[in-house]
Design an enzyme around this catalytic site. Structure first.
Site: not given
Ligand SMILES: Nc1nc2c(c(=O)[nH]1)N[C@H]1C(S)=C(S)[C@@H](COP(=O)(O)OP(=O)(O)OC[C@H]3O[C@@H](n4cnc5c(=O)[nH]c(N)nc54)[C@H](O)[C@@H]3O)O[C@H]1N2
Ligand SMILES: Nc1nc2c(c(=O)[nH]1)N[C@H]1C(S)=C(S)[C@@H](COP(=O)(O)OP(=O)(O)OC[C@H]3O[C@@H](n4cnc5c(=O)[nH]c(N)nc54)[C@H](O)[C@@H]3O)O[C@H]1N2
Ligand code: SF4
Ligand SMILES: [Mo]
Length: 734
Positions: A12, A15, A218-219
């Site tokens: 998300d 890039c 605890t943030d």
């Molecule tokens: N339990 C739990 N829940 C969480 C989180 C967690 O750590 N634990 N993390 C949360 C966070 S930070 C986020 S960002 C959300 C993410 O939640 P989502 O945004 O739902 O992310 P994904 O799990 O990647 O699911 C996306 C789905 O979309 C499909 N997809 C990808 N690109 C496309 C497209 O272009 N078109 C269509 N039609 N489908 C596509 C993929 O195949 C995938 O199955 O989840 C949140 N929910």
């Molecule tokens: N490769 C890759 N990149 C991604 C994603 C992915 O699925 N894969 N997902 C994207 C998405 S949707 C999101 S939301 C971001 C998430 O990515 P980040 O924002 O980096 O979050 P996390 O990697 O879940 O955890 C980051 C840090 O939070 C620390 N942490 C855990 N609990 C706590 C707490 O209670 N307080 C504090 N201060 N720190 C804590 C963990 O030790 C870890 O080092 O990454 C994005 N980038």
């Molecule tokens: S190239 Fe950029 S937008 Fe694509 S998955 Fe990697 S960090 Fe995310």
């Molecule tokens: Mo996320």
């Protein structure tokens, strides 16, 4: 070969990359590359590079599929688009007729927010349903809504000019949010300070000027400690605070309830280190606290997010160079917020939004008092930043789906969101989905969620569509993404799916643009350009930036000021000041604490595990545990173990990590095995591995104001698995 401007949507952060149009016209022959290959400028990661393989995978859903067996049995029949849309629209109309439009719920997420052009909300608003939920409820969308309570918009950090960056957990890496990783490193090269707050010595903590190893969850307490120091030592911006904020004295009184020694006890960080960090933030300025998902997912989330807003404001960092920029809308491009058209949903239907009574903050009810101020400052009553401002509460929607309480929800669409695994209480979510009269998934793959659907509709992919992106309405910067190849099979863009249903349900006049491209042209008409000319001319398009806009317009809050004391929360009968709410009492059966997170470099959330090259790097889900916790359990590196909470259990391989504090376990998000066949009762391994089944959504574990789940500090225990109970692999990945 023609080169196209593309935004990778592998995750998300979108890039900006380049892709050549291959002579074959086939997606697997596309090469995705960085626009600027220089170190710390190459905004691309391995997921972007391997994306074409992922889209060409033989398991991709290429045609509409209709369920012919029991739900979850894995028996499907290919049908035509017309057959699918005719039947879906008839069945949806029946649900609306019997139960009302509010019986229709939609779940979607990050991927969708930049490509549906607001059409999903538009469809729901014209149909009459307020019950829209999204992954953004626990990722940035809710933060945006809470920021609006304080100063009326959601700021974006000015990385290129800032002097100090504070990361509350947030840990961008070379393969995780690469552009933000690069921006932070470049800022450090310029001399900017870096403060990291993380229980674990993360990659960014290694590179920080100060690292504060706080206890998970605890943030909010930590922020109260920073405020205590900044107020006591008078390090805030007095001129800004006295002119532009309301509630300073009440805030000071509240903060005085938290001595630094109490904060030391709560967070586990020495008082002197807390004070040094607060001083560095307040005096190295301009400084930024970039968005972090960590505080989106805590039982003290609303207070933590508000406290960050308050820190930004009283230190005088809002809307200044190097600080936190309040972009507003692009004046010449029609925003998604406008296309969503929240005006047409009646007040009566808005009032039915599920969960709004108990947890109002990001619902229509919670945002109602911000309508007029938003109109005054930003020109629209309905800024839907990060799509997070008018959501129903996810847990409340699942309860209505499962139990009909307070009213039945009987039709459910999930678009690009692996709903089953992407919220808390997966046990409830499965029951909810199984209790529907109609379930439609718009997907690329037969995910565990899609496996429970009546129809799977094949969505196009980012290399296969045109798109216009504005950073989720967070910035006024628009970037084009050009189609490189035609969609595989019969994959379609989501706008055309919503329109297809709207036309069949008598709402066609509200969707006058026959194609996605016509809608994009409509959005650009004020610029006098169509999408193609816009995309060939601009890599990005932004109006010139004006700092300190509030001096002319005030802030978009009821008082026109930064509300340190929130008039909106007060009216909702919630605490108008930020506070710390204690953890539930410790439980002897669950002596450890776990957090969900530390993103796997190789995958985005629940996706990508079907890509052979990426899976080879990380075949199994891995938990992190400290040596001192692993030894008494007889756990060695690579052993299978179970993490058990009151809610459920998951299986993971142990990795013994020096950077993990004693007593804390990391659980990865979103594991299932796409190679495991459907219909084996585990939803392709989701019931073995998915973290959502150990994440509770009872009152103790929900944030009060927003009702979002606590994922950072849940009581758990770990136990070793013996040979008989270790999970089965699927067949080799192709
Ligand atoms: N339990 C739990 N829940 C969480 C989180 C967690 O750590 N634990 N993390 C949360 C966070 S930070 C986020 S960002 C959300 C993410 O939640 P989502 O945004 O739902 O992310 P994904 O799990 O990647 O699911 C996306 C789905 O979309 C499909 N997809 C990808 N690109 C496309 C497209 O272009 N078109 C269509 N039609 N489908 C596509 C993929 O195949 C995938 O199955 O989840 C949140 N929910
Ligand atoms: N490769 C890759 N990149 C991604 C994603 C992915 O699925 N894969 N997902 C994207 C998405 S949707 C999101 S939301 C971001 C998430 O990515 P980040 O924002 O980096 O979050 P996390 O990697 O879940 O955890 C980051 C840090 O939070 C620390 N942490 C855990 N609990 C706590 C707490 O209670 N307080 C504090 N201060 N720190 C804590 C963990 O030790 C870890 O080092 O990454 C994005 N980038
Ligand atoms: S190239 Fe950029 S937008 Fe694509 S998955 Fe990697 S960090 Fe995310
Ligand atoms: Mo996320």
């Amino acid at each position: 070969m023609a080169e196209k401007r593309v935004l990778c949507s592998g995750c998300d952060i979108y890039c900006q990359v380049h892709a050549d149009v291959p002579p074959s016209g086939r997606v697997e022959d596309v090469r995705v590359k960085a626009v600027d290959p220089r170190p710390l400028r190459a905004n691309i990661c391995m997921k972007g590079v391997h994306a074409p393989e992922g889209f060409a995978h033989p398991n991709r859903v290429l045609y509409p599929l209709k369920r012919v067996g029991e739900r979850g049995e894995g028996k499907w029949k290919r049908v035509s688009w017309d057959e699918a849309l005719d039947d879906i629209s008839t069945r949806l109309a029946n649900v609306v007729k019997h139960y009302g439009p509010e019986a229709f719920a939609v779940s979607t997420s990050q991927w969708n927010t930049q490509t549906d052009n607001g059409s999903g909300r538009r469809f729901m608003n014209y149909l009459g349903s307020p019950n829209w939920i999204s992954g953004v409820a626990i990722c940035a969308g809710n933060t945006a809504a809470v920021n609006r309570l304080v100063y009326g918009w959601y700021p974006y950090p000015d990385y290129p000019q800032t002097k100090c960056i504070v990361l509350f957990g947030h840990n961008p890496k070379q393969h995780s949010w690469t552009p933000v990783y690069n921006a932070i490193r470049r800022a450090q090269q310029r001399g900017a300070k870096l403060i990291v707050l993380d229980p674990r010595k993360s990659e960014n903590a290694e590179l920080a000027d100060l690292w504060l190893p706080l206890k998970p969850g605890t943030d909010a307490a930590m922020c109260l400690g920073w405020l205590k120091v900044i107020l006591d030592e008078e390090l805030y911006d007095k001129a800004f605070t006295s002119r532009w904020t309301v509630g300073f004295e009440q805030l000071r009184q509240r903060v005085n309830e938290y001595s630094l020694s109490r904060i030391e006890l709560l967070t586990g960080v020495p008082a002197e280190l807390i004070a040094s960090a607060a001083r560095m933030y307040a005096t190295s300025g301009p400084a930024v606290i970039p968005w972090t998902p960590i505080t989106d997912q805590q039982r003290n989330s609303t207070s933590a997010i508000r406290l960050m807003c308050i820190l930004r404001a009283i230190c005088g960092y809002l809307d200044i160079p190097g600080g936190e920029l309040l972009h507003g809308f692009h004046p010449d491009i029609i925003s998604e917020s406008e296309l969503e058209n929240h005006d047409v949903l009646s007040d009566e239907q808005k009032a039915k939004q599920l969960g709004a009574e108990r947890h109002p903050v990001f619902t229509y009810r919670g945002m109602a008092d911000l309508r007029e101020p938003a109109k005054r400052v930003w020109g629209t009553e309905w800024p839907n930043l990060i799509n997070g401002c008018y959501m129903a509460n996810p847990s409340a929607v699942f309860r209505a789906m499962a139990d009909g309480d307070p009213y039945p929800v009987k039709a459910f669409f999930t678009l690009g969101n692996n709903t089953l695994m992407s919220f808390a209480n997966m046990q409830l979510i499965e029951r909810a989905i199984r209790n529907q009269d109609l379930v439609v998934a718009v997907e690329h793959f037969r995910t565990p969620t899609a496996q429970l659907a009546d129809y799977i509709l094949p969505g196009d992919a980012w290399l296969e569509r045109n798109c216009l992106a504005d950073g989720f309405g967070w910035t006024a910067i628009y970037r084009p993404s050009q189609k490189v190849v035609e969609p595989a099979g019969e994959c379609r863009t989501v706008y055309e799916i919503w329109r297809g249903l709207a036309v069949r349900m008598g709402m066609g006049e509200h969707f006058p643009w026959e194609t996605n491209e016509k809608l994009l042209n409509h959005r650009l008409q004020k610029l006098g350009m169509d999408f193609e000319s816009f995309a060939s001319e601009y890599a990005y398009h932004a109006p010139s930036y004006e700092y300190r806009k509030y001096e002319k317009s005030g802030f978009a809050t009821p008082s026109g000021l930064v509300e340190l004391y929130s008039s909106v929360l007060e009216k909702l009968q919630l605490d108008p000041l930020p506070y710390w709410r204690d953890d539930p009492p410790p439980e002897p059966d669950f002596p450890l604490t776990m957090f969900m997170g530390v993103r796997d470099d190789e995958f985005f959330q629940t996706g990508h595990r079907h890509i052979k090259a990426l899976r080879a790097k990380k075949p199994d889900p891995v938990m992190f545990i400290a040596k001192s916790d692993a030894m008494p359990l007889g756990l060695s590196e690579g052993d299978w173990a179970e993490v058990v909470t009151r809610q459920g259990r998951v299986k993971l391989r142990a990795s013994i990590r020096a950077e993990m504090p004693a007593g804390v376990v990391r659980v990865p998000h979103g594991w299932w095995l796409p190679e495991r066949p459907e219909g084996d009762g585990t939803l392709s391994g989701a019931w073995d591995f998915a973290d959502a089944q150990i994440c509770p959504d009872d009152d103790d574990h929900l944030d009060r104001e927003q009702g979002i789940p606590h994922m950072k500090g849940i009581a758990c225990r770990v136990q070793r698995l013996d040979a008989l109970t270790i999970p089965q692999r699927g067949p080799e990945i192709v």
